[in-house]
Write a protein that holds these residues in place. Structure first.
Motif, short mmCIF file in Angstrom:
data_model
loop_
_atom_site.label_atom_id
_atom_site.label_comp_id
_atom_site.label_asym_id
_atom_site.label_seq_id
_atom_site.Cartn_x
_atom_site.Cartn_y
_atom_site.Cartn_z
N VAL A 31 -10.42 -21.11 -46.96
CA VAL A 31 -10.71 -20.66 -45.61
C VAL A 31 -11.19 -21.89 -44.84
O VAL A 31 -11.97 -22.69 -45.36
N SER A 50 -8.33 -17.54 -41.92
CA SER A 50 -8.12 -17.20 -43.33
C SER A 50 -7.05 -18.08 -43.96
O SER A 50 -6.42 -18.90 -43.31
N TRP A 51 -6.84 -17.89 -45.24
CA TRP A 51 -6.00 -18.76 -46.05
C TRP A 51 -4.58 -18.90 -45.49
O TRP A 51 -4.05 -20.00 -45.44
N TRP A 81 -14.15 -10.48 -45.08
CA TRP A 81 -13.96 -11.29 -43.86
C TRP A 81 -15.07 -11.04 -42.85
O TRP A 81 -15.39 -11.92 -42.05
N ILE A 87 -17.71 -13.78 -42.86
CA ILE A 87 -17.30 -15.19 -42.76
C ILE A 87 -18.23 -16.00 -41.87
O ILE A 87 -18.48 -17.17 -42.11
N ARG A 116 -5.90 -14.01 -40.35
CA ARG A 116 -7.14 -13.49 -39.77
C ARG A 116 -7.95 -14.63 -39.18
O ARG A 116 -7.99 -15.73 -39.73
N THR A 117 -8.57 -14.35 -38.06
CA THR A 117 -9.43 -15.33 -37.41
C THR A 117 -10.74 -14.66 -37.01
O THR A 117 -10.83 -13.44 -36.95
#
Length: 126
Positions: A33, A52-53, A105, A108, A57-58
């Motif tokens: 990440v 994300s990887w 998530w 994060i 996703r942000t």
């Protein structure tokens, strides 16, 4: 382990745009990440954005939502932060960070990222 090198900082007038980028070493970039943080003079370092990887996703800090966009290119081992409508309060040293995060998530923003770049200065003049 991953090594991170930021670039693209500079001086811009309020309302302008700037893009900062981060190049990562290693062959497992997609397992990390990636995040951007910033630290203004006299203030603690704060979360700005994360991706994300795979980039699906942000997450953004409230002060930058709608103005900043984080993106990554796993074929080039890079992550970028496009900053639009910049304000003087965006002035800070911007740090790229990486972590092999495997939690929810939703957590994060509170994750202590493990790997950090040296930072790049972004200055927004009034």
């Amino acid at each position: 382990q991953v090594q991170l090198v930021e670039s693209g900082g500079g001086l811009v007038q309020a309302g302008g745009s700037l893009r900062v980028s981060c190049a990562a070493s290693g062959r497992t970039f997609s397992s990390y990440v990636m995040g951007w943080f910033r630290q203004a003079p006299g203030k603690e370092r704060e979360f700005v954005a994360a991706i994300s990887w795979s980039g699906g996703r942000t997450s953004y800090a409230d002060p930058v939502k709608g103005r900043f966009t984080i993106s990554r290119d796993n074929t080039k081992n890079t992550v970028s932060l496009q900053m639009n409508s910049l304000k003087p309060e965006d002035t800070a040293v911007y740090y790229c960070a990486a972590d092999q995060f495997r939690g929810s998530w939703w957590d994060i923003k509170r994750t202590p990222f493990k790997y950090w770049g040296q930072g790049t200065q972004v200055t927004v003049s009034p």
